[in-house]
Design an enzyme around this catalytic site. Structure first.
Site, PDB file in Angstrom:
ATOM      1  N   ASN A   1      -9.657  -0.829  -1.011  1.00 20.34           N
ATOM      2  CA  ASN A   1      -8.928  -0.635  -1.267  1.00 20.34           C
ATOM      3  C   ASN A   1      -8.176  -1.724  -2.558  1.00 20.34           C
ATOM      4  O   ASN A   1      -8.106  -2.766  -2.816  1.00 20.34           O
ATOM      5  CB  ASN A   1      -8.288  -1.576  -0.148  1.00 20.34           C
ATOM      6  CG  ASN A   1      -6.383  -1.252   0.002  1.00 20.34           C
ATOM      7  OD1 ASN A   1      -5.863  -0.568  -0.861  1.00 20.34           O
ATOM      8  ND2 ASN A   1      -5.576  -1.918   1.281  1.00 20.34           N
TER       9      ASN A   1
ATOM     10  N   CYS B   1       0.608  -1.192  -0.058  1.00 22.28           N
ATOM     11  CA  CYS B   1      -0.064  -0.010  -0.122  1.00 22.28           C
ATOM     12  C   CYS B   1       1.110   1.074  -0.024  1.00 22.28           C
ATOM     13  O   CYS B   1       0.161   2.231  -0.634  1.00 22.28           O
ATOM     14  CB  CYS B   1      -0.521  -0.316   1.596  1.00 22.28           C
ATOM     15  SG  CYS B   1      -2.248  -1.534   1.075  1.00 22.28           S
TER      16      CYS B   1
ATOM     17  N   HIS C   1      -3.944   6.915   2.256  1.00 25.66           N
ATOM     18  CA  HIS C   1      -4.130   5.787   1.379  1.00 25.66           C
ATOM     19  C   HIS C   1      -5.259   4.975   1.890  1.00 25.66           C
ATOM     20  O   HIS C   1      -6.257   5.358   3.116  1.00 25.66           O
ATOM     21  CB  HIS C   1      -2.979   4.420   1.763  1.00 25.66           C
ATOM     22  CG  HIS C   1      -3.374   2.905   1.460  1.00 25.66           C
ATOM     23  ND1 HIS C   1      -3.762   3.047   0.523  1.00 25.66           N
ATOM     24  CD2 HIS C   1      -4.084   1.935   2.827  1.00 25.66           C
ATOM     25  CE1 HIS C   1      -4.259   1.554   0.267  1.00 25.66           C
ATOM     26  NE2 HIS C   1      -3.874   0.922   1.438  1.00 25.66           N
TER      27      HIS C   1
HETATM   28  N1  COA Z   1     -18.404  -9.157   8.085  1.00 24.21           N
HETATM   29  C1  COA Z   1     -18.986 -10.116   8.898  1.00 24.21           C
HETATM   30  N2  COA Z   1     -17.987  -9.835   9.709  1.00 24.21           N
HETATM   31  C2  COA Z   1     -16.918  -9.856   9.594  1.00 24.21           C
HETATM   32  C3  COA Z   1     -16.349  -9.516   8.173  1.00 24.21           C
HETATM   33  C4  COA Z   1     -17.202  -9.029   7.385  1.00 24.21           C
HETATM   34  N3  COA Z   1     -17.032  -9.128   6.264  1.00 24.21           N
HETATM   35  N4  COA Z   1     -15.128  -9.412   8.387  1.00 24.21           N
HETATM   36  C5  COA Z   1     -14.667  -9.790  10.081  1.00 24.21           C
HETATM   37  N5  COA Z   1     -16.008  -9.900  10.754  1.00 24.21           N
HETATM   38  C6  COA Z   1     -15.889 -10.761  11.608  1.00 24.21           C
HETATM   39  C7  COA Z   1     -14.561 -11.492  12.731  1.00 24.21           C
HETATM   40  O1  COA Z   1     -15.103 -13.178  11.708  1.00 24.21           O
HETATM   41  C8  COA Z   1     -14.751 -11.098  14.479  1.00 24.21           C
HETATM   42  O2  COA Z   1     -15.750 -12.333  14.273  1.00 24.21           O
HETATM   43  P1  COA Z   1     -15.662 -13.319  15.409  1.00 24.21           P
HETATM   44  O3  COA Z   1     -15.318 -11.723  16.495  1.00 24.21           O
HETATM   45  O4  COA Z   1     -16.820 -13.620  16.126  1.00 24.21           O
HETATM   46  O5  COA Z   1     -14.335 -13.563  15.648  1.00 24.21           O
HETATM   47  C9  COA Z   1     -15.252  -9.890  14.499  1.00 24.21           C
HETATM   48  O6  COA Z   1     -16.252  -9.614  12.663  1.00 24.21           O
HETATM   49  C10 COA Z   1     -14.305  -8.465  14.686  1.00 24.21           C
HETATM   50  O7  COA Z   1     -13.188  -8.640  13.986  1.00 24.21           O
HETATM   51  P2  COA Z   1     -12.128  -8.195  13.930  1.00 24.21           P
HETATM   52  O8  COA Z   1     -11.116  -8.316  13.230  1.00 24.21           O
HETATM   53  O9  COA Z   1     -12.090  -7.442  15.154  1.00 24.21           O
HETATM   54  O10 COA Z   1     -13.044  -6.490  12.916  1.00 24.21           O
HETATM   55  P3  COA Z   1     -12.718  -4.706  13.067  1.00 24.21           P
HETATM   56  O11 COA Z   1     -13.046  -4.338  13.812  1.00 24.21           O
HETATM   57  O12 COA Z   1     -11.119  -4.791  13.362  1.00 24.21           O
HETATM   58  O13 COA Z   1     -12.261  -4.442  11.413  1.00 24.21           O
HETATM   59  C11 COA Z   1     -10.947  -5.251   9.984  1.00 24.21           C
HETATM   60  C12 COA Z   1     -11.646  -5.409  10.650  1.00 24.21           C
HETATM   61  C13 COA Z   1     -10.091  -6.383   8.917  1.00 24.21           C
HETATM   62  C14 COA Z   1     -12.134  -4.508   8.561  1.00 24.21           C
HETATM   63  C15 COA Z   1     -10.458  -4.231  10.428  1.00 24.21           C
HETATM   64  O14 COA Z   1      -9.552  -4.965  11.182  1.00 24.21           O
HETATM   65  C16 COA Z   1      -8.894  -3.321   9.019  1.00 24.21           C
HETATM   66  O15 COA Z   1      -9.803  -1.873   8.273  1.00 24.21           O
HETATM   67  N6  COA Z   1      -7.713  -3.540   9.502  1.00 24.21           N
HETATM   68  C17 COA Z   1      -6.867  -2.827   8.767  1.00 24.21           C
HETATM   69  C18 COA Z   1      -6.950  -3.637   7.352  1.00 24.21           C
HETATM   70  C19 COA Z   1      -5.721  -2.846   6.812  1.00 24.21           C
HETATM   71  O16 COA Z   1      -5.099  -1.801   6.484  1.00 24.21           O
HETATM   72  N7  COA Z   1      -5.270  -3.744   5.408  1.00 24.21           N
HETATM   73  C20 COA Z   1      -4.296  -3.494   4.597  1.00 24.21           C
HETATM   74  C21 COA Z   1      -3.686  -3.050   5.002  1.00 24.21           C
HETATM   75  S1  COA Z   1      -2.888  -1.679   4.018  1.00 24.21           S
END
Ligand code: COA
Length: 336
Positions: A288, A117, A258
């Protein structure tokens, strides 16, 4: 590179391309345990574009043609091509070579940059340094990723987060001192590599080994760790850049972060003390697109006639590596 040097480098043209197929959040509701409500609330994404065929170079070519057209240049006027991508067409030849051939840039050399990224931020510094040193006259700098080629569409944790796209710009000498690409702050910390990676397909785990698991070919990420580091480091890099340039947050006209998660973008914007209107958001429509998020956002701002000569634009990124950084651009486009 800093203001004491006397060769100045600018972004003279910018353009973007997204494939036409729009995938909304309802699409995933049909086969995954997810909902439009969850995706919008946790990520800010409403829809994204998927390329149904072709490779990353096929996203770059339409953007590159438009970028050249806007600057009134021919392919032969480009003498260096840099493609920032983690989804190259092939492991080799590099995607820059594919683009050179498809576009007909017969006077160019080039290579790819892999910084996930942060690809575009690293690529901009590289391209600007080449122009500043005289190594290149005009660089075609491409940020492009076909993320669907590394996305496990059956995993709700990643399927909803990414899209395909390209942003391309031309980097060349600035006719105005103190305009253009002014300064940057760049970082890498390999100890963060474990939190965001795709392990197969390289020399560590070649794709032909019988024990390669399908998931090794997809993205693996620990979302919350990436999230927290992204907020901290994009904020710190931007403050460090402002400090280096003796500027304050009030001097920022546009902040283009980003686009990985709307909550990351908002949190960084708040920590920097920026009003919402200055923080550019495109994640709602395009998700993204990795190396493409920043140049495509810049291109859309330009198309919307929001960029004015002298605007201070800060771009900031965070991605796999971990890699991160920020650049200051004082807008000075080519005017026909
Ligand atoms: N729909 C429904 N539930 C989902 C889901 C979706 N698409 N994706 C994840 N979940 C669930 C998980 O399975 C988890 O369930 P569990 O508690 O039963 O295990 C729950 O949501 C919470 O997961 P968590 O990882 O804590 O969610 P979050 O609020 O942190 O959001 C991301 C997840 C990935 C969206 C977030 O962490 C994020 O954006 N991180 C940065 C990613 C990033 O920048 N990546 C690219 C590099 S630059």
């Amino acid at each position: 590179m800093n203001l004491t040097d006397n060769t100045f480098v600018t972004i003279s043209s910018v353009a973007h391309y997204f494939p036409p197929t729009v995938i909304n959040n309802k699409y995933f509701e049909n086969y995954l345990d997810t909902s439009n409500e969850w995706i919008v609330k946790r990520t800010g994404i409403h829809e994204r574009r998927f390329a149904l065929n072709g490779a990353t170079s096929d996203l770059i070519i339409p953007a590159a043609k438009e970028c050249l057209r806007r600057r009134n240049l021919r392919p032969r006027d480009i003498d260096c091509i840099i493609v920032c991508t983690v989804t190259p067409d092939y492991q080799f030849p590099n995607t820059a070579a594919v683009v050179q051939d498809k576009l007909g840039c017969r006077n160019a050399w080039g290579f790819d940059i892999s910084a996930a990224c942060s690809g575009f931020v690293f690529g901009l510094s590289t391209a600007a340094s080449f122009v500043k040193s005289g190594l290149a006259k005009r660089v075609l700098l491409c940020g492009a990723d076909k993320m669907t080629s590394v996305l496990n569409l059956n995993d709700r944790n990643q399927a909803v987060l990414f899209g395909d796209g390209a942003g391309v710009c031309i980097i060349e000498k600035s006719d105005l001192p103190n305009y253009g690409v002014i300064d940057q702050v760049l970082h890498i910390d390999g100890s963060g590599g474990q939190y965001l990676k795709k392990v197969a397909g390289g020399s560590f785990l070649p794709a032909w080994h019988s024990d390669v698991k399908p998931e090794d070919h997809y993205i693996h990420q620990e979302g919350q760790t990436v999230f927290k580091n992204a907020v901290t480091e994009m904020t710190n890099a931007t403050f460090n850049l402002l400090r280096k340039q003796k500027l304050s947050n009030k001097d920022i006209t546009w902040f283009i972060p980003h686009q990985a998660n709307l909550r990351i973008i908002k949190s960084v914007g708040e920590k920097l003390g920026l009003p919402n209107e200055k923080v550019v958001v495109t994640i709602d429509k395009f998700a993204n697109t990795t190396s493409a998020t920043i140049p495509s956002a810049m291109s859309m701002l330009w198309e919307d006639r929001k960029l004015r000569k002298g605007d201070n634009i800060i771009i900031a990124s965070f991605g796999a590596g971990f890699t991160w950084g920020a650049s200051l651009i004082r807008w000075n486009p080519y005017e026909a």
